[in-house]
Design a protein around this motif. Structure first.
Motif, PDB file in Angstrom:
ATOM      1  N   SER A   1      86.047  37.974  90.579  1.00  0.00           N
ATOM      2  CA  SER A   1      85.181  39.142  90.354  1.00  0.00           C
ATOM      3  C   SER A   1      85.262  39.649  88.923  1.00  0.00           C
ATOM      4  O   SER A   1      84.342  40.271  88.416  1.00  0.00           O
ATOM      5  CB  SER A   1      85.605  40.260  91.296  1.00  0.00           C
ATOM      6  N   PHE A   2      86.353  39.411  88.266  1.00  0.00           N
ATOM      7  CA  PHE A   2      86.693  40.033  86.986  1.00  0.00           C
ATOM      8  C   PHE A   2      86.553  41.554  87.069  1.00  0.00           C
ATOM      9  O   PHE A   2      86.186  42.238  86.114  1.00  0.00           O
ATOM     10  CB  PHE A   2      85.866  39.468  85.813  1.00  0.00           C
TER      11      PHE A   2
ATOM     12  N   SER B   1      93.884  34.230  93.540  1.00  0.00           N
ATOM     13  CA  SER B   1      93.766  33.771  92.153  1.00  0.00           C
ATOM     14  C   SER B   1      95.119  33.420  91.557  1.00  0.00           C
ATOM     15  O   SER B   1      95.222  33.171  90.353  1.00  0.00           O
ATOM     16  CB  SER B   1      93.062  34.848  91.313  1.00  0.00           C
TER      17      SER B   1
ATOM     18  N   ILE C   1      95.703  37.516  90.837  1.00  0.00           N
ATOM     19  CA  ILE C   1      96.418  38.062  91.995  1.00  0.00           C
ATOM     20  C   ILE C   1      95.805  37.537  93.289  1.00  0.00           C
ATOM     21  O   ILE C   1      94.645  37.119  93.299  1.00  0.00           O
ATOM     22  CB  ILE C   1      96.437  39.607  91.957  1.00  0.00           C
TER      23      ILE C   1
ATOM     24  N   GLN D   1      98.591  34.997 103.236  1.00  0.00           N
ATOM     25  CA  GLN D   1      97.262  35.400 102.781  1.00  0.00           C
ATOM     26  C   GLN D   1      96.160  34.622 103.504  1.00  0.00           C
ATOM     27  O   GLN D   1      95.183  35.210 103.982  1.00  0.00           O
ATOM     28  CB  GLN D   1      97.093  35.221 101.259  1.00  0.00           C
TER      29      GLN D   1
ATOM     30  N   VAL E   1      90.615  44.968 102.526  1.00  0.00           N
ATOM     31  CA  VAL E   1      91.400  45.269 101.321  1.00  0.00           C
ATOM     32  C   VAL E   1      90.654  46.242 100.403  1.00  0.00           C
ATOM     33  O   VAL E   1      91.176  46.662  99.372  1.00  0.00           O
ATOM     34  CB  VAL E   1      91.766  43.990 100.519  1.00  0.00           C
TER      35      VAL E   1
END
Ligand code: F6P
Length: 540
Positions: free
Chosen positions: A211-212, A161, A158, A351, A505
């Motif tokens: 970040s996973f 990514s 997202i 973005q 965010v």
């Protein structure tokens, strides 16, 4: 900060910025009186207010500026320390001060910069990029490294990514490799459909998350892993890949360590499309195209570093952005690509621009002294002409537009392409000139008091910048995207904000954990949303 400007510290920097903007605002009053329609009568203007680099022509001759205004803007860039900050950026200094790290996404495409990378990152990066290209070549042939068949790739991620990568796919694809399906938002509709329609025995899942720790990606990943396991048992693991800064976390989600490609923490999500984040696209288009795109971005990196500021595309585009935002006070910025293949450019730039410079605190920790990121939105032309353009021509807000056109298309329909470019240019001209009431009356042959005359007149004086690409190949696309990245950096320097963090965010994301419990009835909701939580529970 202070060593990068000509002034005596953060407070003096802010004062000097305010003074220079005030001078520009005062100067703009005279230009407003003259108006754009008068300025564009000067035939020398196009030569004066356009610049070329890396196969991109940037035309800003329909912006309401003159040479004095431009000189003042160029002075602003100098006194803000743009050159010194740019040198720090490319030298791998920790310009991302709130996260205490460099912002070295340029090293993904410009190998000369590897010498500036921290620790053993140069060799790790080299290995990851090579592994990515090798894996992409195998997938491009429709195979897994162990020989299994691959017809479809599900790319899960997202924001940064996914967005940039998807834009590249839409712009340059569909390639000869496997088809790609992009799954972003945690909304399950698309993923559920893909699980019904695709064959797990020929599908690969790539989880992309620096970040996973992003719930959207983890939830999709969990479901897709189960879907593969139900169909393939142990063989499922061979079809799970990840791109992440944390191999451990990816492994915890069932991705074998050998299938995890490394993403360094000094690459921000929105600047990461040059990295293994784009494995899916490189697999689909083939590694050569991907490498060409990197080359195009490298061209722009070099241009940004070397060209004098009055010819430097990222500097010029940024200064015109400052002019519109801080001098004219326009709150928004439209992005209208006259090329279907660039349909995702507005979202990507949304973005890149809004997450980078949508900030209200300076590097010195003070409130900013002027407006920062404009609201970015857009749609492809000519579609946008039938939705957004009414307001662009006659609305009460002036929205400066970036129009992006491509001279040579990749199809043979010359008539359609001519029509497309004619539309882009006529809009640029109409927005600048407008149509006075006298003209309208004459053209409509209307009487003195005809009430329609007012409705059918146009104030004009609405600026457009045009980016004209010779063609849209991988290399030109790389240059275009890198141009916007660097433009954002220049603006961030002038505004004294950090372009590389995104604390804004966080808050809503962390609060979601409590709201989840409230939706399940396991905790009391925040009063601000209690009514809605009750209703959702009642109606569910
Ligand atoms: O929107 C915030 C953000 O951190 C972006 O910068 C990033 O691109 C996105 O979320 C996804 O984050 P991750 O790659 O860690 O899943």
């Amino acid at each position: 900060m202070s060593d990068k400007t000509t002034s005596d510290g953060p407070k003096a920097d802010v004062d000097s910025l305010q003074q220079q903007l005030a001078m520009l605002q005062k100067y703009n009053i005279n230009l407003s009186r003259a108006g754009l329609a008068a300025l564009i009568e000067d035939t020398a203007r196009f030569g004066q207010f356009s610049a070329n680099a890396c196969g991109i022509l940037y035309d800003y001759s329909r912006v309401r500026i003159d040479q004095n205004a431009m000189d003042m803007l160029l002075d602003l860039a100098s006194s803000s320390g743009v050159a010194a900050w740019r040198a720090s950026l490319f030298a791998g200094e920790r310009v991302n001060i709130t996260e205490n790290r460099p912002a070295m996404h340029m090293a993904l495409r410009t190998p000369e910069l590897h010498q500036h990378l921290p620790g053993d990152d140069a060799s790790r990066l080299q290995k990851a990029q090579e592994a990515m290209l090798e894996l992409a070549a195998t997938l491009h042939r429709g195979q897994l490294p162990n020989g299994g068949e691959v017809t479809n790739i599900i790319h899960v991620g997202i924001g940064g990514s996914l967005l940039g990568t998807r834009l590249v796919y839409e712009a340059l694809g569909p390639g000869a490799g496997p088809a790609i399906h992009f799954v972003g938002s945690v909304d399950a509709h698309l993923r559920e459909r893909l699980m019904r329609e695709l064959d797990p025995a020929s599908t690969v899942v790539i989880l992309v998350s620096k970040s996973f720790g992003t719930p959207d990606t983890l939830i999709h990943g969990k479901r897709l892993r189960r879907w593969l396991e139900d169909a393939l048992g142990e063989g499922a693991r061979e079809r799970m890949f990840a791109v992440s800064g944390s191999v451990e976390r990816a492994e915890q989600q069932g991705v074998p360590g050998k299938n995890v490609l490394y993403l360094p923490d000094w690459v921000g999500g929105r600047y990461s499309l040059w990295s293994p984040v784009s494995l899916s696209v490189a697999a689909c288009l083939g590694p050569e195209q991907f490498t060409q795109m990197l080359q195009g971005a490298r061209d722009m990196d070099l241009h940004f570093q070397q060209a004098p500021k009055q010819e430097n595309l990222p500097v010029l585009v940024a200064l015109i952005g400052i002019w519109h935002r801080n001098v004219c006070g326009y709150p928004a910025q439209g992005v209208i690509p006259y090329d279907l293949r660039l349909g995702l450019l507005p979202s990507h730039l949304q973005q890149v621009i809004m997450e980078s410079t949508g900030k209200c605190t300076t590097l010195g920790g003070e409130p900013v002294s002027c407006a920062t990121a404009a609201l970015v939105f857009g749609e492809i032309g000519t579609d946008a002409q039938h939705s957004l353009f009414q307001a662009f021509h006659q609305g009460t807000d002036i929205v400066p537009l970036n129009l992006i056109g491509v001279v040579r298309p990749d199809h043979d329909d010359a008539e359609a392409h001519e029509e497309l470019l004619a539309n882009m240019l006529s809009q640029a001209s109409a927005l600048a000139r407008g149509r006075s009431q006298d003209q309208t009356r004459r053209e409509l042959n209307a009487s003195e008091n005809d009430p329609l005359v007012q409705h059918r007149s146009f104030a004009g004086d609405r600026p457009t910048e045009v980016m004209l690409l010779d063609q849209l190949g991988a290399r030109q696309l790389g240059s275009l995207l890198a141009l916007y990245e660097h433009k954002v950096f220049v603006e961030s320097v002038i505004w004294r904000v950090n372009a590389f963090d995104q604390w804004g965010v966080e808050l809503g994301k962390t609060m979601a954990a409590d709201v989840r419990l409230a939706l399940r009835g396991e905790s009391e909701p925040d009063i601000a949303i209690a009514g809605l939580v009750r209703e959702i529970r009642k109606r569910n």
